[in-house]
Motif scaffolding. Structure first.
Motif, PDB file in Angstrom:
ATOM      1  N   LEU A 149       0.851  -1.183   0.000  1.00 22.48           N
ATOM      2  CA  LEU A 149       0.000   0.000   0.000  1.00 22.48           C
ATOM      3  C   LEU A 149       0.887   1.233   0.000  1.00 22.48           C
ATOM      4  N   ASP A 150       0.711   2.066  -1.009  1.00 26.91           N
ATOM      5  CA  ASP A 150       1.501   3.281  -1.171  1.00 26.91           C
ATOM      6  C   ASP A 150       0.580   4.487  -1.012  1.00 26.91           C
ATOM      7  N   LEU A 151       0.760   5.205   0.076  1.00 32.24           N
ATOM      8  CA  LEU A 151      -0.036   6.403   0.341  1.00 32.24           C
ATOM      9  C   LEU A 151       0.871   7.631   0.292  1.00 32.24           C
ATOM     10  N   ALA A 152       1.649   7.742  -0.749  1.00 33.29           N
ATOM     11  CA  ALA A 152       2.552   8.873  -0.909  1.00 33.29           C
ATOM     12  C   ALA A 152       1.814  10.061  -1.517  1.00 33.29           C
ATOM     13  N   HIS A 153       2.128  11.232  -1.006  1.00 32.60           N
ATOM     14  CA  HIS A 153       1.614  12.497  -1.542  1.00 32.60           C
ATOM     15  C   HIS A 153       0.094  12.605  -1.465  1.00 32.60           C
ATOM     16  N   CYS A 154      -0.487  12.033  -0.438  1.00 28.08           N
ATOM     17  CA  CYS A 154      -1.928  12.179  -0.188  1.00 28.08           C
ATOM     18  C   CYS A 154      -2.088  13.380   0.739  1.00 28.08           C
ATOM     19  N   TYR A 155      -1.951  14.555   0.171  1.00 24.88           N
ATOM     20  CA  TYR A 155      -1.851  15.786   0.946  1.00 24.88           C
ATOM     21  C   TYR A 155      -3.085  16.089   1.794  1.00 24.88           C
ATOM     22  N   LYS A 156      -4.242  15.630   1.401  1.00 22.68           N
ATOM     23  CA  LYS A 156      -5.461  15.918   2.152  1.00 22.68           C
ATOM     24  C   LYS A 156      -5.839  14.824   3.146  1.00 22.68           C
ATOM     25  N   LEU A 157      -5.071  13.734   3.160  1.00 22.79           N
ATOM     26  CA  LEU A 157      -5.347  12.618   4.065  1.00 22.79           C
ATOM     27  C   LEU A 157      -5.131  13.063   5.517  1.00 22.79           C
ATOM     28  N   THR A 158      -6.126  12.828   6.381  1.00 22.59           N
ATOM     29  CA  THR A 158      -6.012  13.231   7.782  1.00 22.59           C
ATOM     30  C   THR A 158      -6.000  12.049   8.743  1.00 22.59           C
ATOM     31  N   SER A 159      -6.443  10.880   8.293  1.00 21.98           N
ATOM     32  CA  SER A 159      -6.516   9.715   9.165  1.00 21.98           C
ATOM     33  C   SER A 159      -6.217   8.438   8.385  1.00 21.98           C
ATOM     34  N   ILE A 160      -5.521   7.520   9.047  1.00 22.76           N
ATOM     35  CA  ILE A 160      -5.289   6.193   8.456  1.00 22.76           C
ATOM     36  C   ILE A 160      -5.934   5.115   9.323  1.00 22.76           C
ATOM     37  N   ASP A 161      -6.864   5.502  10.170  1.00 17.84           N
ATOM     38  CA  ASP A 161      -7.520   4.542  11.063  1.00 17.84           C
ATOM     39  C   ASP A 161      -8.188   3.398  10.318  1.00 17.84           C
ATOM     40  N   ALA A 162      -8.630   3.614   9.097  1.00 21.25           N
ATOM     41  CA  ALA A 162      -9.295   2.567   8.317  1.00 21.25           C
ATOM     42  C   ALA A 162      -8.336   1.469   7.866  1.00 21.25           C
ATOM     43  N   ILE A 163      -7.055   1.652   8.099  1.00 20.99           N
ATOM     44  CA  ILE A 163      -6.080   0.640   7.690  1.00 20.99           C
ATOM     45  C   ILE A 163      -6.318  -0.686   8.408  1.00 20.99           C
ATOM     46  N   ASP A 164      -7.001  -0.632   9.547  1.00 19.33           N
ATOM     47  CA  ASP A 164      -7.279  -1.876  10.270  1.00 19.33           C
ATOM     48  C   ASP A 164      -8.308  -2.753   9.535  1.00 19.33           C
ATOM     49  N   ALA A 165      -8.933  -2.221   8.492  1.00 18.92           N
ATOM     50  CA  ALA A 165      -9.861  -3.010   7.690  1.00 18.92           C
ATOM     51  C   ALA A 165      -9.124  -3.936   6.723  1.00 18.92           C
ATOM     52  N   ILE A 166      -7.837  -3.694   6.526  1.00 18.93           N
ATOM     53  CA  ILE A 166      -7.022  -4.553   5.661  1.00 18.93           C
ATOM     54  C   ILE A 166      -6.629  -5.783   6.458  1.00 18.93           C
ATOM     55  N   ASP A 167      -6.712  -6.933   5.857  1.00 15.72           N
ATOM     56  CA  ASP A 167      -6.329  -8.182   6.511  1.00 15.72           C
ATOM     57  C   ASP A 167      -4.919  -8.054   7.070  1.00 15.72           C
ATOM     58  N   ALA A 168      -4.766  -8.219   8.373  1.00 19.75           N
ATOM     59  CA  ALA A 168      -3.482  -8.043   9.057  1.00 19.75           C
ATOM     60  C   ALA A 168      -2.423  -9.033   8.602  1.00 19.75           C
ATOM     61  N   CYS A 169      -2.828 -10.129   8.001  1.00 18.70           N
ATOM     62  CA  CYS A 169      -1.872 -11.139   7.541  1.00 18.70           C
ATOM     63  C   CYS A 169      -1.388 -10.902   6.118  1.00 18.70           C
ATOM     64  N   SER A 170      -1.941  -9.891   5.439  1.00 20.64           N
ATOM     65  CA  SER A 170      -1.579  -9.715   4.035  1.00 20.64           C
ATOM     66  C   SER A 170      -0.687  -8.512   3.761  1.00 20.64           C
ATOM     67  N   LEU A 171      -0.854  -7.411   4.486  1.00 22.17           N
ATOM     68  CA  LEU A 171      -0.095  -6.200   4.191  1.00 22.17           C
ATOM     69  C   LEU A 171       1.343  -6.342   4.677  1.00 22.17           C
ATOM     70  N   GLN A 172       2.283  -6.265   3.732  1.00 22.70           N
ATOM     71  CA  GLN A 172       3.692  -6.421   4.059  1.00 22.70           C
ATOM     72  C   GLN A 172       4.494  -5.146   3.851  1.00 22.70           C
ATOM     73  N   TRP A 173       4.036  -4.254   3.031  1.00 19.87           N
ATOM     74  CA  TRP A 173       4.793  -3.060   2.648  1.00 19.87           C
ATOM     75  C   TRP A 173       3.868  -1.857   2.704  1.00 19.87           C
ATOM     76  N   LEU A 174       4.247  -0.837   3.483  1.00 15.33           N
ATOM     77  CA  LEU A 174       3.428   0.370   3.605  1.00 15.33           C
ATOM     78  C   LEU A 174       4.301   1.602   3.489  1.00 15.33           C
ATOM     79  N   GLN A 175       3.916   2.477   2.575  1.00 16.40           N
ATOM     80  CA  GLN A 175       4.578   3.770   2.449  1.00 16.40           C
ATOM     81  C   GLN A 175       3.559   4.846   2.729  1.00 16.40           C
TER      82      GLN A 175
END
Length: 104
Positions: free
Chosen positions: A4-30
Motif C-alpha cells: 500500500l503506497d499512500l505517498a503524496h496524499c496531501y489531504k489525508l487526515t486519518s489512516i484509522d481505516a487501515i485496520d480493515a485490511i487483513d493483518a496477515c496480508s499487508l507487508q509493505w506500507l509507504q
C-alpha cells in the motif's frame, strides 16, 4: 493486498481505516508527504508488515506501535520527528533510516 503506497496524499487526515485490511496480508506500507495525518497508531494492527516508510510526516507522537509488528525488518522515517524521542524499538531492526544517534 500486500503493498500500500499512500505517498503524496496531501489531504489525508486519518489512516484509522487501515485496520480493515487483513493483518496477515499487508507487508509493505509507504506513508509519505501526508503532513495532515495526526496519528499512525493504527499501523500496529498490521502484524505481517515487513517494510514501513513514514517519510516527511512532520511529527508523530511515538513509535510504540512498532512493538506490535513482529515481522518488521525496515523502518524509514526521514523528515518525521518522533516527539517522545524514544527510539529504542529500532535497535532490533535490519534497516533503519535515518539511524538513531548514539547517546553521548
Amino acid at each position: 493486498m500486500s503493498k500500500l503506497d499512500l505517498a503524496h496524499c496531501y489531504k489525508l487526515t486519518s489512516i484509522d481505516a487501515i485496520d480493515a485490511i487483513d493483518a496477515c496480508s499487508l507487508q509493505w506500507l509507504q506513508l509519505s508527504h501526508c503532513k495532515r495525518v495526526a496519528s499512525v497508531e493504527a499501523i500496529g494492527a498490521q502484524s505481517a508488515l515487513t517494510h514501513l516508510m513514514l517519510a516527511d510526516l512532520r511529527a508523530i507522537a511515538g513509535i510504540g506501535f512498532l512493538a506490535k509488528l513482529p515481522a518488521l525488518e525496515s523502518f524509514i522515517y526521514p523528515g518525521t520527528r518522533v516527539i517522545d524521542g524514544d527510539l529504542s524499538l529500532l535497535a532490533g531492526l535490519g534497516y533503519v533510516h535515518p539511524r538513531p544517534k548514539a547517546a553521548s
